[in-house]
Design a protein around this motif. Structure first.
Motif, PDB file in Angstrom:
ATOM      1  N   VAL A 196       0.797  -1.319  -0.256  1.00 55.74           N
ATOM      2  CA  VAL A 196       0.024   0.077  -0.017  1.00 55.74           C
ATOM      3  C   VAL A 196       0.914   1.000   0.189  1.00 55.74           C
ATOM      4  N   PHE A 197       1.797   1.664   0.596  1.00 56.21           N
ATOM      5  CA  PHE A 197       2.680   2.369   1.319  1.00 56.21           C
ATOM      6  C   PHE A 197       3.548   2.834  -0.623  1.00 56.21           C
ATOM      7  N   LEU A 198       3.789   1.126  -0.961  1.00 61.98           N
ATOM      8  CA  LEU A 198       4.973   1.690  -1.600  1.00 61.98           C
ATOM      9  C   LEU A 198       4.069   2.102  -3.380  1.00 61.98           C
ATOM     10  N   HIS A 199       2.853   1.260  -3.587  1.00 59.84           N
ATOM     11  CA  HIS A 199       1.848   2.280  -4.590  1.00 59.84           C
ATOM     12  C   HIS A 199       1.698   3.469  -4.378  1.00 59.84           C
ATOM     13  N   ALA A 200       1.888   4.243  -2.947  1.00 60.73           N
ATOM     14  CA  ALA A 200       1.605   5.272  -2.594  1.00 60.73           C
ATOM     15  C   ALA A 200       2.667   6.538  -3.288  1.00 60.73           C
ATOM     16  N   VAL A 201       3.537   5.942  -3.121  1.00 57.96           N
ATOM     17  CA  VAL A 201       4.883   6.314  -3.491  1.00 57.96           C
ATOM     18  C   VAL A 201       5.479   6.296  -4.966  1.00 57.96           C
ATOM     19  N   LYS A 202       4.503   5.397  -5.841  1.00 54.45           N
ATOM     20  CA  LYS A 202       5.101   4.656  -6.752  1.00 54.45           C
ATOM     21  C   LYS A 202       5.392   6.126  -8.206  1.00 54.45           C
ATOM     22  N   PRO A 203       6.061   6.464  -8.878  1.00 58.82           N
ATOM     23  CA  PRO A 203       6.237   8.095  -9.662  1.00 58.82           C
ATOM     24  C   PRO A 203       6.340   7.684 -10.600  1.00 58.82           C
ATOM     25  N   THR A 204       5.854   6.983 -11.647  1.00 61.88           N
ATOM     26  CA  THR A 204       5.938   6.865 -12.315  1.00 61.88           C
ATOM     27  C   THR A 204       4.970   5.636 -13.278  1.00 61.88           C
ATOM     28  N   SER A 205       4.155   4.945 -14.090  1.00 60.17           N
ATOM     29  CA  SER A 205       3.769   4.536 -14.742  1.00 60.17           C
ATOM     30  C   SER A 205       4.742   3.282 -15.137  1.00 60.17           C
ATOM     31  N   GLY A 206       5.467   3.526 -15.339  1.00 63.31           N
ATOM     32  CA  GLY A 206       7.178   2.057 -16.252  1.00 63.31           C
ATOM     33  C   GLY A 206       7.451   1.823 -14.813  1.00 63.31           C
ATOM     34  N   SER A 207       7.821   2.316 -13.708  1.00 59.24           N
ATOM     35  CA  SER A 207       8.721   1.680 -12.396  1.00 59.24           C
ATOM     36  C   SER A 207       7.671   0.896 -11.862  1.00 59.24           C
ATOM     37  N   GLU A 208       8.174   0.631 -10.865  1.00 59.76           N
ATOM     38  CA  GLU A 208       8.382  -0.767  -9.446  1.00 59.76           C
ATOM     39  C   GLU A 208       9.479  -0.106  -8.531  1.00 59.76           C
ATOM     40  N   ILE A 209       8.128  -0.614  -7.547  1.00 59.28           N
ATOM     41  CA  ILE A 209       8.995  -0.720  -6.651  1.00 59.28           C
ATOM     42  C   ILE A 209       9.145  -2.560  -5.213  1.00 59.28           C
ATOM     43  N   PHE A 210      10.110  -2.704  -5.094  1.00 64.81           N
ATOM     44  CA  PHE A 210       9.836  -4.084  -4.450  1.00 64.81           C
ATOM     45  C   PHE A 210      10.925  -3.832  -2.862  1.00 64.81           C
ATOM     46  N   ALA A 211      10.146  -4.748  -2.439  1.00 64.83           N
ATOM     47  CA  ALA A 211      10.835  -4.659  -1.024  1.00 64.83           C
ATOM     48  C   ALA A 211      11.054  -6.256  -0.488  1.00 64.83           C
ATOM     49  N   VAL A 212      12.451  -6.519  -0.632  1.00 62.75           N
ATOM     50  CA  VAL A 212      12.722  -7.893  -0.377  1.00 62.75           C
ATOM     51  C   VAL A 212      13.724  -7.817   0.870  1.00 62.75           C
ATOM     52  N   ASP A 213      13.762  -9.674   1.162  1.00 58.96           N
ATOM     53  CA  ASP A 213      14.583  -9.377   2.654  1.00 58.96           C
ATOM     54  C   ASP A 213      16.350 -10.006   2.255  1.00 58.96           C
ATOM     55  N   GLN A 214      16.991 -10.402   3.349  1.00 52.58           N
ATOM     56  CA  GLN A 214      18.263 -10.548   3.331  1.00 52.58           C
ATOM     57  C   GLN A 214      18.428 -11.559   2.471  1.00 52.58           C
ATOM     58  N   ILE A 215      17.645 -12.419   1.450  1.00 49.77           N
ATOM     59  CA  ILE A 215      18.026 -13.639   0.992  1.00 49.77           C
ATOM     60  C   ILE A 215      17.460 -13.352  -0.521  1.00 49.77           C
TER      61      ILE A 215
END
Length: 424
Positions: A245-264
């Motif tokens: 939800v937070f990642l979508h809120a700050v997604k800057p452009t339609s072509g960009s993507e944001i991922f949350a990943v862990d240490q593995i």
């Protein structure tokens, strides 16, 4: 002949000077523009990922602070073991009231928080709108080798809208032999017995009533009483689905993507439309699973026979080629501090990649945010402005050459007249 040579020399010199000046201007404009564009793109990517980091950190800092507050509460007078007389419920009532405060403030539609005391008693609260349920199980006599009896269980349900008590509660169940110190608690006790701070652990795959199986991040905090004696563990789980939800809120452009990943390198949340969690049913209570998978059997009751297994995709396997391209870059996938890079991906163009760690006061389980923005999305307008500028410079060059020729002709023409008169 002399007249022609003079005219040619002056014209040529004028053209050369104009060309040199314009070429220097053109080159300076071009490379200055490239540097400015790159600076704009990098700064923008860092600002976006920084905003996402702030929101995610705030989201996960809340349960950490709440668990700490429960720890401060148990240090007040009156929290001694055995926990309670099941006819009074003083300590367990105070504990469940604290758990209610925890759940009333959470962002999630569903949540679970528990306190397991070191004598086998338990206080818990669950949030499944439209109700919040709190339950208490006293195991005051669980260690009595003579009577070996009896724990009592009490349920109280509240409406989430106004916290009024639900009809038919409180309900006190029959006496039962109950001990909350199951295997999971023993593991936590070992981890936290000497600890002074809480910890996050890798995601659990859980099933709540009326809610589909999902990954939850569990947080644990050691509890001590006024005499600094270890008396139990507070356990809270927080859904990773809210991160998206937070990642979508700050997604800057339609072509960009944001991922949350862990240490593995396994994905915790994403703005990409492709699902990253695969689940299946299982009857095996002890399956051997890779470290990106979890089973509901980890927290199931002793009578459960059906379980779910959930697996999170690794970045290297996720069907988004720019993410696959950077999945082996540890500087990006496990950054020690915020950073930004420009990465060229075959077939997809150039991306600005910004990455940052997510900090938390418990900080055992590590989380990172990775933002990929196509360069054209960030600086497309800037490129167009630069190209227009270069076109103007090119037009000026042509006009300058023409002007230089005209000026040289105007200068040389009178000399030609003088030369003819001298010959007369």
């Amino acid at each position: 002949m002399v007249q022609l040579s003079m005219r040619t020399a002056v014209s040529g010199l004028s053209v050369v000077l104009v060309v040199v000046v314009v070429a220097i201007t053109f080159t300076t404009t071009y490379f200055t523009g490239l540097a400015a564009i790159d600076t704009v793109g990098r700064s923008y990517a860092l600002a976006v990922v920084g905003s996402a980091r702030y929101q995610v950190e705030s989201y996960f800092d809340f349960p950490a602070r709440r668990l700490e507050s429960i720890g401060r509460m148990t240090r007040l007078p009156g929290f001694m073991l055995p926990t309670d007389d099941p006819t009074v419920w003083t300590v367990l009532n105070r504990t469940t009231e604290a758990l209610l405060l925890f759940l009333m403030d959470v962002f999630d539609d569903s949540a679970l928080v528990n306190v397991i005391f070191d004598d086998g008693s338990r206080a818990s609260a669950t949030k499944f709108p439209p109700v919040i349920t709190r339950s208490m199980i006293s195991s005051l006599f669980i260690n009595d080798t003579v009577t070996r009896c009896c724990g009592r269980r009490e349920f109280i349900e509240h409406y989430t809208a106004n916290m009024s008590v639900h009809e038919g509660t409180p309900y006190v169940g029959p006496a039962l032999l109950y001990d909350a110190r199951v295997g999971v608690y023993q593991t936590l006790r070992t981890l936290l017995f000497g600890a002074r701070n809480g910890m996050w652990q890798p995601p659990l795959f859980v099933v709540f009533e009326r809610v589909d199986p999902s990954f939850e991040l569990p947080a644990f905090y050691p509890l001590r009483n006024a005499s600094d004696t270890f008396i139990g563990v507070a356990i809270g789980s927080y859904s990773v689905s809210k991160i998206a939800v937070f990642l979508h809120a700050v997604k800057p452009t339609s072509g960009s993507e944001i991922f949350a990943v862990d240490q593995i390198g396994a994905i915790l949340a994403a703005t990409h439309a492709t699902p990253f969690v695969a689940s299946r049913n299982s009857s095996d209570p002890n399956p051997v699973l890779p470290n990106n998978c979890a089973t509901t059997a980890q927290i199931a009751g002793p009578s459960d026979t059906e379980f779910f297994i959930g697996c999170r995709a690794f970045a290297r396997d996720f069907p988004f080629s720019p993410l696959q391209h950077i999945s082996d870059d540890t500087d990006i996938m496990r950054p020690a501090s915020p950073l930004v890079k420009s990465v060229s991906v075959s077939g997809d163009g150039t991306f600005y990649v910004a990455a940052t760690p997510v900090e938390n006061r418990f900080n055992v389980f590590s989380m990172f945010l990775v933002l990929l923005i196509p360069e054209r999305d960030v600086v497309g307008d800037v490129y167009r402005a630069r190209n227009i500028t270069l076109a103007i410079v090119a037009v000026v060059l042509v006009l300058s050459v023409a002007a230089a020729l005209a000026v040289s002709h105007a200068v040389v023409a009178p000399l030609a007249v003088v030369s003819r008169r001298m010959k007369l």
